[in-house]
Scaffold this motif. Sequence first.
Motif, PDB file in Angstrom:
ATOM      1  N   SER A  64       0.823  -1.206   0.000  1.00  0.00           N
ATOM      2  CA  SER A  64       0.000   0.000   0.000  1.00  0.00           C
ATOM      3  C   SER A  64       0.863   1.265   0.000  1.00  0.00           C
ATOM      4  O   SER A  64       0.594   2.210  -0.751  1.00  0.00           O
ATOM      5  N   ALA A  65       1.897   1.288   0.828  1.00  0.00           N
ATOM      6  CA  ALA A  65       2.790   2.455   0.891  1.00  0.00           C
ATOM      7  C   ALA A  65       3.488   2.668  -0.439  1.00  0.00           C
ATOM      8  O   ALA A  65       3.596   3.798  -0.926  1.00  0.00           O
ATOM      9  N   HIS A  66       3.964   1.598  -1.041  1.00  0.00           N
ATOM     10  CA  HIS A  66       4.662   1.715  -2.321  1.00  0.00           C
ATOM     11  C   HIS A  66       3.732   2.235  -3.408  1.00  0.00           C
ATOM     12  O   HIS A  66       4.109   3.094  -4.200  1.00  0.00           O
ATOM     13  N   ASN A  92       0.248  -1.635 -13.097  1.00  0.00           N
ATOM     14  CA  ASN A  92       0.223  -0.663 -12.015  1.00  0.00           C
ATOM     15  C   ASN A  92      -0.931  -0.984 -11.089  1.00  0.00           C
ATOM     16  O   ASN A  92      -1.863  -1.676 -11.467  1.00  0.00           O
ATOM     17  N   GLY A  93      -0.826  -0.509  -9.865  1.00  0.00           N
ATOM     18  CA  GLY A  93      -1.849  -0.816  -8.877  1.00  0.00           C
ATOM     19  C   GLY A  93      -2.265   0.410  -8.102  1.00  0.00           C
ATOM     20  O   GLY A  93      -1.566   1.422  -8.085  1.00  0.00           O
ATOM     21  N   ARG A  94      -3.411   0.288  -7.467  1.00  0.00           N
ATOM     22  CA  ARG A  94      -3.902   1.351  -6.597  1.00  0.00           C
ATOM     23  C   ARG A  94      -4.704   0.731  -5.467  1.00  0.00           C
ATOM     24  O   ARG A  94      -5.232  -0.371  -5.593  1.00  0.00           O
ATOM     25  N   VAL A  95      -4.763   1.451  -4.382  1.00  0.00           N
ATOM     26  CA  VAL A  95      -5.409   0.979  -3.163  1.00  0.00           C
ATOM     27  C   VAL A  95      -6.840   1.514  -3.102  1.00  0.00           C
ATOM     28  O   VAL A  95      -7.060   2.710  -3.284  1.00  0.00           O
ATOM     29  N   ILE A 119      -8.627  -3.231  -0.872  1.00  0.00           N
ATOM     30  CA  ILE A 119      -8.576  -3.996  -2.122  1.00  0.00           C
ATOM     31  C   ILE A 119      -7.528  -3.322  -2.994  1.00  0.00           C
ATOM     32  O   ILE A 119      -7.494  -2.097  -3.100  1.00  0.00           O
ATOM     33  N   ILE A 120      -6.673  -4.127  -3.582  1.00  0.00           N
ATOM     34  CA  ILE A 120      -5.670  -3.611  -4.511  1.00  0.00           C
ATOM     35  C   ILE A 120      -6.154  -3.938  -5.918  1.00  0.00           C
ATOM     36  O   ILE A 120      -6.418  -5.107  -6.237  1.00  0.00           O
ATOM     37  N   VAL A 121      -6.278  -2.918  -6.755  1.00  0.00           N
ATOM     38  CA  VAL A 121      -6.716  -3.080  -8.139  1.00  0.00           C
ATOM     39  C   VAL A 121      -5.531  -2.767  -9.044  1.00  0.00           C
ATOM     40  O   VAL A 121      -4.806  -1.796  -8.806  1.00  0.00           O
ATOM     41  N   SER A 122      -5.343  -3.570 -10.082  1.00  0.00           N
ATOM     42  CA  SER A 122      -4.218  -3.362 -10.989  1.00  0.00           C
ATOM     43  C   SER A 122      -4.652  -3.429 -12.440  1.00  0.00           C
ATOM     44  O   SER A 122      -5.412  -4.313 -12.829  1.00  0.00           O
ATOM     45  N   PRO A 177      -2.060   4.753   2.379  1.00  0.00           N
ATOM     46  CA  PRO A 177      -3.400   5.334   2.295  1.00  0.00           C
ATOM     47  C   PRO A 177      -4.196   5.182   3.592  1.00  0.00           C
ATOM     48  O   PRO A 177      -4.975   6.072   3.940  1.00  0.00           O
ATOM     49  N   ILE A 178      -3.987   4.097   4.333  1.00  0.00           N
ATOM     50  CA  ILE A 178      -4.642   3.944   5.634  1.00  0.00           C
ATOM     51  C   ILE A 178      -4.152   5.038   6.586  1.00  0.00           C
ATOM     52  O   ILE A 178      -4.930   5.653   7.298  1.00  0.00           O
TER      53      ILE A 178
END
Length: 192
Positions: A64-66, A92-95, A119-122, A177-178
């Motif tokens: 998440s941090a990355h 690529n991913g996003r939180v 949830i991580i979406v890529s 993000p948290i």
Amino acid sequence: MGTSYDSLKPEHEAFIKEQHMFFVGTAATDGHVNLSPKGHDSFRILSPNKVAYLDLTGSGNETSAHLAENNRMTYMFMSFQGKPLILRLYGNGRVILPTSNEWNELAEQFTIYEGTRQIIVSDIEIVKASCGFSVPLYSYEGDRSILLDWAKNKGEDRLVQYRKEKNAVSMDGKVTPIGEEFNRRIIDNGHV
């Protein structure tokens, strides 16, 4: 040499659905590279170029941090039984946090376990298949229930506190993000 594809093919999707474990790799611009194993029924193929996984509360939150800083991400699946194959998904991913507008639609794709944190979406740009000839054979015995039991015993209030203490900042001091959400709540409630 592996073979590259610009999207997931039906045979890739079938292979992924047979796997009981996958790995996620991320890196920020500096600091440590993270490689995390993931289990349970937590991975979903949303389209030939979009995937997501349900991320459970753990002792860190490096992925998440990355992704907050640098959205590059790699998934790796490999067969431990049957025909050898390694499948990597590059993109690529996003939180997506439970407070996000996208949460409800994405959450419908999963069984929401105790301890679910995000949830991580890529978006996938390259799918690469390679032989996996040197991957050893292992037999699957089942999923461990330890993490799910731990989360259930902790309860939601104590999980929120745990995430605040253990998941808000990465090992390299990067805010997740948290952590941003906790900081925003403090500011919104006038505690700053």
